[in-house]
Design an enzyme around this catalytic site. Structure first.
Site, mmCIF file in Angstrom:
data_model
loop_
_atom_site.group_PDB
_atom_site.id
_atom_site.type_symbol
_atom_site.label_atom_id
_atom_site.label_comp_id
_atom_site.label_asym_id
_atom_site.label_seq_id
_atom_site.Cartn_x
_atom_site.Cartn_y
_atom_site.Cartn_z
ATOM 1 N N SER A 1 2.589 4.551 -1.829
ATOM 2 C CA SER A 1 1.508 4.081 -2.308
ATOM 3 C C SER A 1 0.979 2.746 -1.663
ATOM 4 O O SER A 1 0.869 2.650 -0.558
ATOM 5 C CB SER A 1 1.862 3.918 -3.877
ATOM 6 O OG SER A 1 0.385 3.549 -4.534
ATOM 7 N N ASP B 1 -2.648 14.698 -3.849
ATOM 8 C CA ASP B 1 -2.372 13.217 -4.007
ATOM 9 C C ASP B 1 -3.728 12.568 -4.231
ATOM 10 O O ASP B 1 -4.399 12.669 -3.013
ATOM 11 C CB ASP B 1 -1.386 12.792 -3.389
ATOM 12 C CG ASP B 1 -0.845 11.520 -3.585
ATOM 13 O OD1 ASP B 1 -1.702 10.759 -4.391
ATOM 14 O OD2 ASP B 1 0.017 10.911 -2.898
ATOM 15 N N HIS C 1 0.820 11.968 -7.032
ATOM 16 C CA HIS C 1 1.164 10.968 -6.296
ATOM 17 C C HIS C 1 2.543 10.179 -6.584
ATOM 18 O O HIS C 1 2.938 9.464 -5.932
ATOM 19 C CB HIS C 1 0.041 9.907 -6.803
ATOM 20 C CG HIS C 1 0.168 8.522 -5.895
ATOM 21 N ND1 HIS C 1 0.265 8.418 -4.759
ATOM 22 C CD2 HIS C 1 0.605 7.235 -6.455
ATOM 23 C CE1 HIS C 1 0.422 7.233 -4.273
ATOM 24 N NE2 HIS C 1 0.738 6.396 -5.414
#
Length: 432
Positions: free
Chosen positions: A253, A319, A409
């Site tokens: 991320s 995602d 995610h």
């Protein structure tokens, strides 16, 4: 380049803390965004065609800032409660029994057993012993585990690295980054000879700016560390003591965005000796970090005659984060390793559905979200106990029926993909 060039006058920085009603209304009726208190831009950047995107970005950041404190407190309370249940046997009834018997175990936030929400959702800490160091996908599998464990406190990380991975723990830096607004922020700076870079990620990396540009050296104290400078100096020290060693950079991320910007800033500062010992960059669920020129600059540094193909950007299925920011300025670059809903890996120039809000993929996103929920209920029976999903991940899968791509995610699917998709991944990466 030494990072001391004259600072570029081309930039746009959004100021959601100054975004009042008057500023927002101005953005709706005029393309002269410089008159809005919520936008700070260069003198030549008054006319901006996509002011609607600027408006949405500012509003989104204002909302996130508004809920930041209560959500942080709620998250901390939920995290503590989940640790309390886990420490007392993994169930509410066991918690009550221990309390009644005077055996209640109270979590210690600084202990090696206190886990973050990420760590509680996916409790796995062991490396997959079936993936050997000589396998092409070994560093990919190691990278996501390192990225996942980075969410934990220092004591957890040290315990895992030394006692479970049997590796040497070097150093821990507590360089907090503001993650609440970064992914929806479209602020940018142009670095001469490099390209336009996402302003929020530069700030999160700890880069300091002055009138001359982005300095290679700054004054820092132990009480206030800046990530880029602290990690760079620690790397120099460690590599000097181990002349044959190389290093890899990884992150999930926001951490993925910082991981790919790190070598870019090393190149900007002329750290060629460090770059020569960079084995690779492995990112998971990474958002976009800059424009096409930045991509070309980074690829020149990571794809050289001496070391080719050192940047691997992993994207799992739908995602949502790799598909933001949604402003056309920000582009992905390098090769994408895409995992579909069955954890099969394939190399692509760009992940499918690069615009999350495209109507063309709406049906497939919701169908896949339903599949992920169903798969999560049986995956432990099909692939083994280590893949069993807890109730928190199952709740997240259910949320995916409303916002598809959000639970995708989590590091959980990236860990699963590098393990269950090891065979297809090995074919793609065996030469690196």
């Amino acid at each position: 380049m030494d990072g001391q060039d004259e600072f570029s006058g081309d930039f746009m920085v959004l100021r959601p803390d100054k975004g009042g009603v008057r500023s927002l209304l101005h953005l709706l009726r005029s393309s002269d965004v410089s008159e809005s208190d919520a936008v700070d831009c260069a003198a030549g950047g008054k006319e901006v065609a996509d002011r609607w995107i600027i408006f949405v970005s500012i509003v989104a950041q204002m909302l996130l800032l508004w809920v930041k404190t209560p959500l942080a407190k709620l998250g901390s309370a939920v995290e503590y409660w989940m640790n309390l249940i886990t420490d007392n046997g993994g169930g509410v009834l066991k918690l009550i029994r221990n309390a009644m018997q005077g055996k209640l175990r109270v979590p210690d936030r600084e202990s090696p057993n206190y886990r973050s929400l990420i760590g509680l959702i996916d409790m796995r800490i062991e490396l997959d012993k079936k993936i050997k160091a000589e396998n092409g996908g070994y560093l990919a599998a190691l990278g996501i585990m390192a990225s996942k464990i980075a969410y934990e406190n220092e004591h957890v990380i040290k315990n895992v690295v030394e006692n479970h991975w049997h590796m040497k723990f070097l150093e821990f830096f507590n360089c907090c980054a503001e993650d609440w607004c970064t992914d929806v922020d479209i602020s940018w700076y142009e670095i001469p000879g490099v390209g336009k870079v996402h302003g929020g990620f530069m700030k999160a990396l700890g880069l300091q700016r002055n009138a001359a540009g982005w300095p290679a050296e700054i004054e820092a104290t132990k009480d206030r560390l800046f990530a880029y400078y602290a990690v760079r100096d620690a790397l120099k020290k460690s590599l000097a003591a181990n002349p044959r060693a190389q290093f890899a950079v990884t992150g999930h991320s926001l951490g993925g965005a910082l991981a790919v910007l790190f070598p870019a800033i090393l190149a900007l500062h002329g750290e060629h000796d460090l770059l020569a010992r960079l084995h690779g960059v492995y990112t998971y669920g990474q958002p976009r970090v800059g424009d096409a020129r930045l991509g070309e600059f980074v690829e020149r540094q990571l794809d050289t005659p001496a070391a080719r193909g050192r940047y691997f950007r992993f994207v799992y299925c739908n995602d949502i984060v790799p598909r933001v920011p949604f402003d056309g300025l920000f582009k992905h670059f390098g090769r994408c390793i895409y995992f579909d809903g069955y954890y099969r890996a394939r190399a692509m120039e760009e992940e499918p559905n690069k615009n999350y809000f495209s109507l063309a993929f709406v049906v497939s996103k919701y169908v896949n979200a339903a599949w992920e929920l169903a798969r999560g209920l049986v995956i432990g029976h099909v692939d083994g106990a280590e893949y069993v999903e807890g109730w928190t991940m199952r709740v997240a899968r259910a949320v995916g029926l409303i916002i598809p791509g959000l639970p995708a995610h989590a590091p959980q699917d990236y860990v699963n993909a590098t393990r269950l998709g090891a065979a297809s991944l090995d074919l793609l990466l065996r030469d690196h």
